[in-house]
Each structure stands twice: as C-alpha cells, then as structure tokens.
Scaffold this motif. Sequence first.
Motif: not given
Length: 530
Positions: A404-413, A427-439, A448-452
């Motif tokens: 439940f401890d937060m690091g640099d991001y509110v939510e992280e997987l 690890s990853g999180t969601l940026l604005a508008q739920d854009i996935p990012a690898i952190i 990094a915002t992933p691409a195909e």
Amino acid sequence: MPKVLVTDKLNTAGLDILKQVAEVDYKAGISAGDLKKIIKDYNALLVRSQTKVTKEIIDACSHSMKIIGRAGVGVDNIDLDAATQKGIIVVNSPEGNTTAASEHTVAMMMSLARLIPPADASMKKREWRRADFLGFELFNKILGIVGLGKIGARVGKIAQAMGMKIIAYDPFISQDFASQLRFGLVTLDEIWKRSDIITFHVPKTSETVNLLNKETIQKCKRGVRIVNCARGGIINELDLAESIKSGHIAGAAFDVFNEEPPKDSPLLELKDKVVLTPHLGANTEEAQLNVALDVAEQIRDVLSGGFARSAVNLPAMKAETIAEVKPFMTLAAILGTVAGQLAEGKMQEIQIEAKGELAKKNTDPLTVAILKSVLSGSLEGVNFVNAPIIAKSRGIKIIESKSFDMGDYVEELKITLRTDKSTKVLSGTLLAQDIPAIIQIDNYNINATPAEHMLLTHHQDKPGMIAQVSTILWEGNINISSMHVGRKGPREMSVMILNLDDPLSAELVKKVSQIQGVLEAKYLKLTTLE
C-alpha cells in the motif's frame, strides 16, 4: 425451448444429448449464405472444422445466441474476437483426441521402424522381399520428445512401456513434473544430439516455425528418425528431404504438412524413406465420439444455466471485478508479453505485485491477464480461463503480493519473472487518459509508452551508441517513432526502447547486437496493441 443448429457431421450420441434440452436442427454441409440467413433463429451452434464461423456469420446472430461449440481442439474456423464482442461463449474439446493423436504418433514411429508401409505394398504386388525390409528395434532407443503437453507425455509413457529411454524438452515444464514421469528433462541441443527418434508435440508459433531446419539438423545424431504429428511448418520440409537424401537422417513419418493437402512437398518424392498420412491424428471413432459428447454436454449445460468447462474466450472473473481494474488490463497484458519475450530458460516463478492505490483493488483479473500473455508466447490455446491451470500444471509458481506504500506513482503493477537462467523485472503504470507506460526494466528506471513494434537494447552509455543503432535501422528502412532511455549514470550501463513503425527482421537485430558495447538486443512485438 432453445434451438441448436448443427452444421457438420456429428456422432448421433452428441445429438441425443442436445435433444435433452433443445430443439435440434441438423444441417450438415449448409452453405455460408444459407447459414447467414437462418442463424438468427438459434441459441447455439455446433460445428466441426468444415463450417467457417466468420465475423459475418456471428454478426448475423441474434442476442439470444449463447454458445458456439467446436467438436475438436482447434478453433481456427471461428472468429473468436467477433464472438467475444458479441458476448457468445466459444467452447472446444481440448482432450477429446489426446489418445487418438498419441496412438497415431506411436503407430507412425513403429511403421517407420519396421518399414511396414513399403513391405505391405510389396506383398500386394505378390513379391516376397524379406531382405529388403530390414528394420530396427525401438527397445533401448532414445526417444526425444519436443513438447511435453498431454499428447507428448502420453506418447512418452507408451514408448517407455516398450523399453525406450525418454528425454524431453519443454521450457514450460518443471523438473519435478518430468521426474514424476521418469523422463529426462534436457535442452533442445541435447534432444538433437542424443535422440535416435525425435517426435514433435508443440503448437505452431513464431518460436516453433522451422524449429528443425538445416542448421539444427546438423546437430542431430546421424541416422536419427523424425516424427511429426503435431503441426505443419514446425519442420522445414525441404531441409529435411535433403538430409534424408544425403543419409544424415534415416527417415521420417509425417501426419501434418506445410500445405494441406501437400501438393509440392519434397517429402512426397522420398518413397520408402518416409511414412505419410493425411492428417489422421484425431481420426478415430472414439475421438469423434469423445469430442461430440464433450461439446454437446457443454452446450446442454450452458443452455440449462450452467457453466462451460472448456470455454475458449470466457474470462474466469465476474464482470464487476474486471470493471474495477479494466484500465490496467492492457498494461498487464503488455508487461506479461514483454517479460515473456525477454526471459530465457524454463519458467519457474512469476511474482505479481500491486502497489499503491492499485493494491486496494481486486487484482485477480490482472494476474490472469499476465499469465495469459506470458504463456501465449510459446503455447497455443491459452486464454483467460485456462492460463492459471496451465501454469500450475507446468510447475510454475505464482506469487501475488500487495504494497500500500506509494513510490513515485499512485498506482503501479510489477512483474518478476524467474527462469532457470535469469530473472526479469518489469513495472508499469497508467499515465493520463489511461495510457500504459513501462517504468522499470530490471534495475533501470524508464518511462516508455509501448508500441506494437519495439527494439530493446542493453548497452554501455557512451557517445555514438544511439547513432550506430539508428544507422542500422535507417539502412533497413525502419522508421523510429520515439525513443526512451533509462540509465544508472553517465557512461555506465543503460537500457533503451525504440518504438518502431515497422517490424524488425532477425538480421537487423543481429547487427545491432554486434555493435561494440551492446550486451543485448531484442525485438519486441505487442499483439495487444494491434
């Protein structure tokens, strides 16, 4: 009363089960046009392989269509995406042909060993040529099994009963599982080097296409025999034929081919050196009965308000549970796919950690999404329903935790994937508008915002490195859309992700990996973004 439409030949025992709960219309051989016209009147559809259940057919279904059953294993003839979007359950019979396919494999192996097909043909010509058909015994020979699923394991048990020594390769099988079967779990190179006979039981994926080719054949013991009753395309037929002609490979037995029916396969020209059958692996009375009963029972149960035991496209979680973490489902799939493509060796453990606000939610759907993505890279038929079962059956330990401890991001997987060779952390999180990012990738922070299509490099941070990589891509006419770098410090080690507009060939990846200072170069493809 519900209505069920059956459009391919089906054992009458299956029809009898359906009639317990529904009105059944049996229209084997119906045309696609006629099927489209009448499908709106039915609550269930049962097919085999002949009927093609396309998006056009599914779009023509009414909302009362609940289930499509495939009496067999493969569902290539059903548009799963269209069915899922329509809310239609698709079921199959994954175990109905296990015995048939296993026995056919052993029959092919024995026919090859004792030259039964050419001896039979000779006798029917009224010849008596005993000296021309000198076979070899299977007893005490080493059987190498590539793929230790249900069919591969059963083939091994039968061969073991005949006195054969079994070695097997499967990156998803644990040593404990293989030990229970009394099989030796070895590397693929050891399969090539040690086996007297090699039999294949793997799906056709990007990793298994041309698995046995000119290069790997050279690693094989001289005089080895090859058996393929799995999927066409796993073995390079031209390379195999040339090796049989040269005498390096003694013979082969094939039930599946690159093209079916095979029109120009070089195997057709090898006469007595090969045993060929027209995809008969599941073609037994018992198998056809088993798949008919299995799928008919599932349709009956669903129409009666119950559950399907072999749903291909039905999530194992409730809709309300998925809704809570739905924005993270794509991120989970991305992390699982990337981790699976980066990891090398036999999978042993997957740790999944939800951090921050995400830890307060039910993350079961994310775990299943990760497992499905990790396993799908090497296995056919993995879905939300069976991914946890497959992982368990292969001895892969799943550890879920929450912080439940937060690091640099509110939510992280976060995923930690351990194999017998390495450990990969993402690890990853969601940026604005739920854009996935690898952190995070291993010990490197990145954003990094992933691409195909992506190229990942692990390299020394020094002047000119990015320019060298870019030049190779430019020479290959590959366009870079964005770049993301994570490093420990100036001129230390770093990771870089290049998002690309185009797929990357193995040749270009190899060139990048040969740049001085590059430790690793990997092409990553995300089908989740297609």
